[in-house]
Design an enzyme around this catalytic site. Structure first.
Site, PDB file in Angstrom:
ATOM      1  N   ILE A 100      49.379  86.963   7.963  1.00 37.95           N
ATOM      2  CA  ILE A 100      48.653  87.605   6.861  1.00 37.95           C
ATOM      3  C   ILE A 100      47.430  88.372   7.337  1.00 37.95           C
ATOM      4  O   ILE A 100      46.778  89.043   6.564  1.00 37.95           O
ATOM      5  CB  ILE A 100      48.232  86.587   5.775  1.00 37.95           C
ATOM      6  CG1 ILE A 100      47.377  85.467   6.375  1.00 37.95           C
ATOM      7  CG2 ILE A 100      49.447  86.028   5.066  1.00 37.95           C
ATOM      8  CD1 ILE A 100      46.864  84.491   5.344  1.00 37.95           C
ATOM      9  N   GLY A 103      42.649  89.734  13.815  1.00 41.35           N
ATOM     10  CA  GLY A 103      41.404  90.348  14.221  1.00 41.35           C
ATOM     11  C   GLY A 103      41.397  90.570  15.707  1.00 41.35           C
ATOM     12  O   GLY A 103      42.428  90.545  16.369  1.00 41.35           O
ATOM     13  N   GLY A 104      40.203  90.775  16.266  1.00 37.55           N
ATOM     14  CA  GLY A 104      40.118  91.083  17.677  1.00 37.55           C
ATOM     15  C   GLY A 104      40.606  89.954  18.563  1.00 37.55           C
ATOM     16  O   GLY A 104      41.155  90.180  19.626  1.00 37.55           O
ATOM     17  N   MET A 105      40.388  88.690  18.144  1.00 31.91           N
ATOM     18  CA  MET A 105      40.825  87.595  19.018  1.00 31.91           C
ATOM     19  C   MET A 105      41.719  86.612  18.299  1.00 31.91           C
ATOM     20  O   MET A 105      42.424  85.843  18.946  1.00 31.91           O
ATOM     21  CB  MET A 105      39.603  86.856  19.570  1.00 31.91           C
ATOM     22  CG  MET A 105      38.824  86.075  18.523  1.00 31.91           C
ATOM     23  SD  MET A 105      37.497  85.105  19.266  1.00 31.91           S
ATOM     24  CE  MET A 105      36.869  84.235  17.829  1.00 31.91           C
ATOM     25  N   GLY A 106      41.726  86.602  16.986  1.00 32.59           N
ATOM     26  CA  GLY A 106      42.494  85.609  16.264  1.00 32.59           C
ATOM     27  C   GLY A 106      43.535  86.218  15.363  1.00 32.59           C
ATOM     28  O   GLY A 106      43.437  87.370  14.962  1.00 32.59           O
ATOM     29  N   GLN A 107      44.566  85.425  15.092  1.00 31.48           N
ATOM     30  CA  GLN A 107      45.580  85.794  14.121  1.00 31.48           C
ATOM     31  C   GLN A 107      45.563  84.762  13.008  1.00 31.48           C
ATOM     32  O   GLN A 107      45.337  83.582  13.248  1.00 31.48           O
ATOM     33  CB  GLN A 107      46.964  85.847  14.776  1.00 31.48           C
ATOM     34  CG  GLN A 107      47.113  86.977  15.766  1.00 31.48           C
ATOM     35  CD  GLN A 107      48.467  86.950  16.452  1.00 31.48           C
ATOM     36  OE1 GLN A 107      49.003  85.891  16.720  1.00 31.48           O
ATOM     37  NE2 GLN A 107      48.998  88.116  16.741  1.00 31.48           N
ATOM     38  N   VAL A 108      45.802  85.215  11.791  1.00 28.31           N
ATOM     39  CA  VAL A 108      45.782  84.312  10.639  1.00 28.31           C
ATOM     40  C   VAL A 108      47.162  84.316  10.003  1.00 28.31           C
ATOM     41  O   VAL A 108      47.729  85.386   9.745  1.00 28.31           O
ATOM     42  CB  VAL A 108      44.723  84.744   9.600  1.00 28.31           C
ATOM     43  CG1 VAL A 108      44.656  83.746   8.460  1.00 28.31           C
ATOM     44  CG2 VAL A 108      43.366  84.894  10.265  1.00 28.31           C
ATOM     45  N   LYS A 125      44.492  79.726  11.571  1.00 25.38           N
ATOM     46  CA  LYS A 125      43.958  80.733  12.480  1.00 25.38           C
ATOM     47  C   LYS A 125      44.079  80.235  13.912  1.00 25.38           C
ATOM     48  O   LYS A 125      43.705  79.095  14.208  1.00 25.38           O
ATOM     49  CB  LYS A 125      42.501  81.048  12.153  1.00 25.38           C
ATOM     50  CG  LYS A 125      41.926  82.204  12.991  1.00 25.38           C
ATOM     51  CD  LYS A 125      40.561  82.637  12.465  1.00 25.38           C
ATOM     52  CE  LYS A 125      40.055  83.854  13.225  1.00 25.38           C
ATOM     53  NZ  LYS A 125      38.755  84.328  12.718  1.00 25.38           N
ATOM     54  N   ASP A 218      27.718  88.820   8.004  1.00 29.95           N
ATOM     55  CA  ASP A 218      28.706  89.869   7.689  1.00 29.95           C
ATOM     56  C   ASP A 218      29.129  89.761   6.227  1.00 29.95           C
ATOM     57  O   ASP A 218      30.317  89.808   5.906  1.00 29.95           O
ATOM     58  CB  ASP A 218      29.915  89.746   8.610  1.00 29.95           C
ATOM     59  CG  ASP A 218      30.763  91.027   8.606  1.00 29.95           C
ATOM     60  OD1 ASP A 218      30.220  92.086   8.246  1.00 29.95           O
ATOM     61  OD2 ASP A 218      31.953  90.963   8.952  1.00 29.95           O
TER      62      ASP A 218
END
Length: 801
Positions: A100, A103-108, A125, A218
């Site tokens: 779903i 990002g730069g280092m993680g997948q969710v 994550k 952020d």
């Protein structure tokens, strides 16, 4: 930080922001030219772009995921980002359903617990394959540490964590099925007060995080979701910072090589400068968010800092007053909040202006010293208490006291004011009484004179007096002959009588007679009343006639003056103002100013929906105008849907045989025909024509135009003899009423010419086209749609014309 590094960081920021505004195909040429002096700068911007594109996801819609610990990766080989876990992969006790976000280092992933204990959808994550350096693992563990500290109903909850079979960490948190907060507020049309309620829930969550020594850093709409039940959830603490000193790694600076851990539009000045962050950083971002929730826009800078939020709305209102129309944005933003632009300005003016400008101070020390302080002032505003940041003046506190205790204040001040007012009123009334008596006597005399004159007209139309039945036209003609003889010494009476007679002539399609009386009434009104409501009412009626006559520039000039007067007198959200704006939209529609016409028509629709509701006949009329414009813009499906709604509404409210219903049927027929639904469209137009003939004279625009429309549809259907017959009848009926130089007659000649060409009557077709072209050139000019259509048909006969 050395000045050279600071300047380079700024240059990187500016280039990145500029290139993100460009379409993908334009980015490379722009960057090649902008960095020709520094190839290394080009490489750095490309790296930032790559990670920005990777970060536009559920958890990573930010530059946050490519932060300082990623620099060893950025400076080396780029890992394979295309790897994802397949559906049904088991990670710990959780089974993957689908990706779903990344990002730069993680997948969710959307996952479900699958250990036989319970099943629950969660967000899982984990580190993407190839992103497994020691630095990144520390950062990932840090994010998990941050989330573990936060247990709040408005913060997405951390459920679990562990290592997958490869020894890489993952964590599991609450899956939030919601939409970004700004979108939620707009889709649900929340009022200003309802938006403040939601905002306070956000503040409460952020304040809680601060109490746990966590700064979010952020805060932005995409990181604040709202569920369908209206529950706020804060996401993405991926760049959050711990304020404690337990681990020097986590409190170390996290910016290198110009990378900013922020979303620029919502970032505080200290973030952009690489200065230390604090809880005041989140206060600033909350200020930007609240500004957007209140005004529908991000803060805008002026010569002396940020522009007051109320002034942004006021600028729209001033622009409208100067130009005769307002922006679509101003009405849309206000109407979504259930108010007019004027009311939204008043709501924002004062305390909300002060709250926002304080939260948005460039110097962190000048902002609210905590989110709690921001929340306190919002509550003060809602309870009519003084703000903590307002000047402590007696007048300000007095105003707040009155707001809180209106009944008591009215009683106390009423006694004082009544005493003063009594004395002043006695004096004033003595002076006014004589003037009002004279004015009332004059009005009574005028009204009596008008009544006697109209009564005499009606008596003249009585068959017992006239010896025969008389038509309305004959009654008007008789009255017109008597005006100058009987009302020459009563200009105020003559104005009203000529207005009534001229308007009735116009409704009968007798343009020349209507012109005589309305033009004279307008001249007399200026000399008798001056710039008052009566004068501009007649100017509006005269503008309607000018539209009927095809004298559109004159209509636009008249309407501009009427709009200016009505806006200044009644405001933007008034039925008379919207009435004139609707006519102006039609005038612009006819002259080909379609963008302006569309903007004005949508404004009228939005205003009437607020004032009158969706089903009011005036609202339906405004939608009908909008439908006409959409047809010309070739947005046929939207136009047909809108005009079907208008037709159905008029049928239900006014009846199937009402003129407005029949006019809507005609316009709906045009839309259907343009969609190549010829039989349906012709059927609707024949229905309209049959009814309109019963209401209007055969030579009036309301009958001639539908007849031409049907002829055009017959041409499209290849039924040229029928089209020819309809056009000849339209011209024959219309000429005595409209004249040979009316644009509608010219359009009829063009449609007739198309039929004649197909019937091999080329010579007569050329004659009709030449006549039509001359009229349309004089009325609209060479670039107008109607003129260009005649040129197109001419080229079928003479390709070199």
């Amino acid at each position: 930080m050395p000045d050279s590094d600071y300047q380079r960081n700024r240059e990187l920021d500016e280039l990145l922001l500029q290139v993100l505004d460009l379409p993908p195909e334009e980015r490379k040429p722009f960057l090649t030219g902008a960095t020709s002096h520094d190839p290394e700068l080009l490489n750095e911007v490309y790296k930032l772009l790559q990670y920005h594109d990777e970060s536009l996801t559920y958890f990573g819609e930010t530059l946050s995921d490519f932060l300082a610990p990623l620099m060893p990766v950025l400076e080396g080989e780029i890992p394979d980002y295309n790897f994802t876990f397949e559906e049904d992969t088991l990670i710990g006790n959780y089974r993957i359903k689908k990706l779903i976000g990344k990002g730069g280092m993680g997948q969710v992933y959307l996952a479900v617990r699958d250990d036989g204990v319970f099943k629950k959808e969660v967000a899982l994550k984990c580190i993407k394959k190839g992103m497994d350096s020691e630095e990144i693992l520390k950062r990932f563990s840090y994010e998990r540490q941050v989330l573990a500290k936060l247990q709040h109903p408005n913060i997405a909850t951390l459920f679990d964590g562990g290592l997958n079979d490869d020894g890489h960490p993952f964590f599991v948190m609450e899956y939030v099925d919601g939409v970004p907060v700004v979108r939620y507020c707009d889709e649900h049309k929340l009022t200003v007060q309802e938006r403040l309620n939601l905002f306070l829930s956000i503040c409460d969550a952020v304040q809680y995080a601060h109490q746990k020594l966590v700064i979010h850093r952020d805060l932005k709409p995409s990181n604040i979701l709202v569920t369908e039940k209206g529950e706020v959830k804060l996401l993405d603490f991926g760049i959050a910072r711990l304020l404690d000193d337990e681990n020097p790694y986590f409190t170390a600076p996290v910016t290198r090589a110009g990378i900013r851990l922020m979303t620029p539009e919502y970032a505080a000045p200290e973030q952009k400068k690489n200065d230390p962050v604090s809880t005041a950083t989140d206060v600033y971002s909350l200020g930007v968010l609240l500004h957007e929730l209140m005004t529908g826009r991000l803060p805008q800078t002026g010569a002396a800092g940020y522009v007051r939020p109320s002034a942004l709305v006021e600028n729209d209102i001033v622009q409208k007053n100067e130009t005769g129309h307002t922006t679509q944005t101003a009405y849309k933003i206000a109407s979504i909040r259930g108010v007019t632009p004027d009311k939204l300005r008043r709501i924002l003016s004062g305390d909300i202006d002060t709250i926002l400008l304080t939260a948005l101070k460039e110097n962190p020390a000048e902002r609210y010293n905590s989110v709690e302080g921001l929340m306190a002032d919002i509550q003060n505003y809602r309870q009519h208490l003084p703000l903590t940041v307002q000047p402590d003046s007696t007048l300000y506190r007095l105003k707040k006291f009155i707001s809180r205790h209106k009944n008591v204040a009215v009683s106390v001040f009423g006694i004082v004011l009544v005493t003063i007012a009594f004395i002043a009123t006695i004096t004033w009334q003595l002076n006014v009484a004589t003037h009002e008596r004279d004015r009332a006597e004059s009005a009574l005399k005028t009204s009596d004179t008008v009544s006697r004159f109209l009564r005499s007209i009606l008596e003249a139309s009585n068959p017992r007096e006239a010896g025969q039945s008389v038509t309305m036209r004959e009654v008007l003609d008789g009255a017109a002959l008597r005006i100058e003889a009987e009302l020459d010494d009563a200009p105020d009476v003559e104005v009203r009588v000529r207005e009534a007679i001229g308007s009735t002539y116009r409704s009968l399609g007798a343009h020349d007679q209507a012109d005589e009386h309305l033009t004279r009434a307008h001249e007399l009104a200026w000399s008798t009343f001056g710039p008052e409501s009566e004068t501009f009412r007649i100017a509006h009626e005269l503008a309607l006639l000018r539209v009927d006559q095809g004298r559109f520039e004159e209509a636009q000039e008249l309407l501009a003056h009427v709009i200016e007067f009505r806006v200044n007198t009644y405001g933007t959200m008034h039925d008379e103002t919207l009435e004139t704006l609707n006519v102006l939209a039609l005038a612009n529609f006819h002259t080909g100013n379609l963008d302006e016409a569309l903007d004005q028509a949508r404004t009228v629709v939005a205003g009437r929906e607020i004032l009158l509701g969706n089903d009011h006949p005036d609202t339906l009329e405004a939608n009908n105008t909008l439908g006409k414009i959409l047809i010309r813009l070739r947005q046929f499906e939207e136009a047909a849907e809108l005009l079907q709604m208008v037709y159905d509404g008029n049928t239900r409210i006014l009846g199937a045989g009402h003129p407005e219903t029949l006019i809507a049927a005609n316009d709906l027929g045009i839309a259907l025909i343009r969609m190549d639904r010829l039989n349906e469209g012709i059927e609707m137009q024949l229905l309209a024509l049959d009814g309109l003939i019963r209401h209007f004279p055969v030579g009036s625009l309301d009958v001639v135009i539908p007849r031409i429309n049907i002829a055009g549809a017959k041409n499209r259907a290849g039924r040229y003899q029928e089209a020819k017959k309809l056009c000849l009848q339209a011209i024959e009926d219309g000429l005595p009423v409209l004249g040979d130089h009316h644009y509608v007659i010219a359009i009829a000649r063009g449609v007739l010419a198309e039929a004649l060409i197909e019937l091999n009557e080329t010579s007569e077709a050329l004659n009709q086209l030449n006549l039509a072209q001359e009229v349309l050139l004089n009325t609209f000019g060479p670039e107008h749609h109607f003129t260009q259509e005649i040129v197109r048909i001419l080229r079928r006969i003479s390709p070199y014309e």
